[in-house]
Design a protein around this motif. Structure first.
Motif, short mmCIF file in Angstrom:
data_model
loop_
_atom_site.label_atom_id
_atom_site.label_comp_id
_atom_site.label_asym_id
_atom_site.label_seq_id
_atom_site.Cartn_x
_atom_site.Cartn_y
_atom_site.Cartn_z
N LEU A 162 14.38 -49.88 38.49
CA LEU A 162 15.27 -51.21 38.31
C LEU A 162 15.60 -51.39 39.57
N ALA A 163 15.65 -52.63 40.11
CA ALA A 163 15.91 -53.25 41.52
C ALA A 163 16.84 -54.30 41.37
N ALA A 164 17.38 -54.64 42.54
CA ALA A 164 18.45 -55.65 42.64
C ALA A 164 18.32 -56.14 44.36
N GLY A 165 19.04 -57.34 44.49
CA GLY A 165 19.24 -57.77 45.91
C GLY A 165 20.64 -57.88 46.21
N ASP A 166 21.04 -57.43 47.14
CA ASP A 166 22.47 -56.94 47.66
C ASP A 166 23.01 -58.32 48.05
N ALA A 167 22.39 -59.43 48.19
CA ALA A 167 22.81 -60.89 48.11
C ALA A 167 22.62 -61.70 47.19
N ASP A 168 22.39 -61.16 45.88
CA ASP A 168 21.96 -61.74 44.74
C ASP A 168 23.04 -62.82 44.10
N GLU A 169 23.17 -63.93 44.16
CA GLU A 169 24.22 -64.89 43.68
C GLU A 169 24.11 -64.98 42.35
N ILE A 170 23.06 -64.50 41.65
CA ILE A 170 22.92 -65.00 40.19
C ILE A 170 23.18 -63.79 39.34
N ILE A 171 22.57 -62.58 39.53
CA ILE A 171 22.96 -61.30 38.94
C ILE A 171 23.25 -60.34 40.15
N PRO A 172 24.52 -59.95 40.35
CA PRO A 172 24.93 -59.29 41.31
C PRO A 172 24.31 -57.60 41.03
N ALA A 173 24.18 -57.25 42.28
CA ALA A 173 23.63 -55.97 42.23
C ALA A 173 24.35 -55.04 41.37
N ALA A 174 25.61 -54.98 41.63
CA ALA A 174 26.40 -53.95 40.75
C ALA A 174 26.14 -54.08 39.32
N ARG A 175 25.63 -55.21 38.76
CA ARG A 175 25.18 -55.01 37.18
C ARG A 175 23.95 -54.38 37.09
N THR A 176 23.16 -54.73 38.09
CA THR A 176 21.87 -53.83 37.94
C THR A 176 22.18 -52.44 37.95
N GLU A 177 23.05 -51.95 39.09
CA GLU A 177 23.37 -50.70 39.27
C GLU A 177 24.09 -49.91 38.19
N ALA A 178 24.81 -50.70 37.46
CA ALA A 178 25.46 -50.30 36.11
C ALA A 178 24.55 -49.85 35.13
N ALA A 179 23.22 -50.64 34.97
CA ALA A 179 22.33 -50.44 34.27
C ALA A 179 21.74 -49.17 34.47
N ALA A 180 21.30 -48.96 35.73
CA ALA A 180 20.46 -47.77 36.34
C ALA A 180 21.44 -46.67 35.84
N ASP A 181 22.78 -46.64 36.19
CA ASP A 181 23.68 -45.59 35.83
C ASP A 181 23.28 -45.23 34.46
N ARG A 182 23.54 -46.27 33.52
CA ARG A 182 23.39 -45.75 32.27
C ARG A 182 22.17 -45.27 31.67
N PHE A 183 21.04 -45.81 32.00
CA PHE A 183 19.83 -45.18 31.89
C PHE A 183 19.82 -43.61 32.25
N GLU A 184 20.44 -43.46 33.54
CA GLU A 184 20.57 -41.97 34.14
C GLU A 184 21.10 -41.17 33.03
N THR A 185 22.52 -41.71 32.72
CA THR A 185 23.28 -41.01 31.71
C THR A 185 22.33 -40.64 30.40
N LEU A 186 21.59 -41.50 29.99
CA LEU A 186 20.85 -41.31 28.82
C LEU A 186 19.71 -40.46 28.93
N GLY A 187 19.38 -40.01 30.40
CA GLY A 187 18.43 -38.95 30.57
C GLY A 187 17.04 -39.72 30.74
N ALA A 188 16.89 -41.03 31.36
CA ALA A 188 15.73 -41.80 31.54
C ALA A 188 15.49 -41.22 33.12
N ALA A 189 14.01 -41.27 33.51
CA ALA A 189 13.65 -41.12 34.70
C ALA A 189 13.58 -42.37 35.57
#
Length: 218
Positions: A162-189
């Motif tokens: 997963l990758a994000a842009g720290d100045a992304d005005e369409i999909i803020p990086a925090a939303r992508t980071e939250a997805a990464a956190d969820r997949f980490e919780t599920l045990g994904a690499a």
């Protein structure tokens, strides 16, 4: 061009053989088309089938996988329209199945590469059927509410970039980071990086995608 439910571009391996080869299915972002991500996809390892799918719904000069539900607070909190989203995922699954038969794709080595809406869709498809996909690249996307609590078998150790842009005005990086956190919780690499820049794929991000995919198909 073989007949798939979705319009598409297919690029075969540089050295085709009679043996099935791995594939990446490419899902573009809102308002783009099946040609949009080809400059990145063409730089992936030569042994891959590339199947870049076009979304089914017209949007101005391009196409979209679904309409946006903005009731949660505008663009930054948008969600996929449930009906459109389900229909597009079904069409993608049907197109993958058809492409496997048409192009001699190794059914056990299928990856997804999505940007923006394509990333959102790719992450959701993985949760719908974890055993179907060998890896996922999801750039500048998020995990929609429809899939935020999904906890399927088969996610453990699944490679997800997963990758994000720290100045992304369409999909803020925090939303992508939250997805990464969820997949980490599920045990994904999970590999997650936020890059300098907005809603686009810069050189460093492009390089990271190539490096990640190369590891998966080596």
């Amino acid at each position: 061009m073989s007949d798939l439910p979705l319009e598409h571009v297919h690029i075969g391996p540089d050295d085709p053989s009679d043996e099935p080869a791995p594939a990446v299915f490419v899902l573009h972002g809102r308002g783009a088309n099946e040609e949009d991500l080809l400059p990145v996809a063409r730089s992936l390892p030569d042994g891959l089938h590339i199947v870049s799918l076009q979304a089914p719904n017209r949007l101005q000069g391009g196409y979209t996988w679904y309409d946006l539900d903005l009731t949660g607070g505008g663009l930054h909190q948008s969600q996929p329209d449930a009906v459109d989203f389900k229909r597009s995922r079904e069409l993608i699954i049907e197109s993958i199945d058809a492409a496997v038969e048409a192009y001699g794709i190794d059914d056990d080595h299928i990856g997804l590469f999505g940007f923006s809406q394509g990333a959102i869709t790719s992450l959701s498809l993985l949760l719908d059927a974890p055993d179907r996909y060998a890896w996922v690249v999801a750039l500048h996307g998020y995990l929609p509410d429809s899939h935020s609590d999904v906890d399927p078998d088969g996610i453990a150790d699944k490679p997800v970039l997963l990758a994000a842009g720290d100045a992304d005005e369409i999909i803020p990086a925090a939303r992508t980071e939250a997805a990464a956190d969820r997949f980490e919780t599920l045990g994904a690499a999970v590999e997650y990086t936020s890059y300098a820049g907005g809603h686009g794929i810069g050189p460093a991000e492009h390089e990271a995608v190539v490096e990640f995919v190369t590891k998966q198909v080596a």
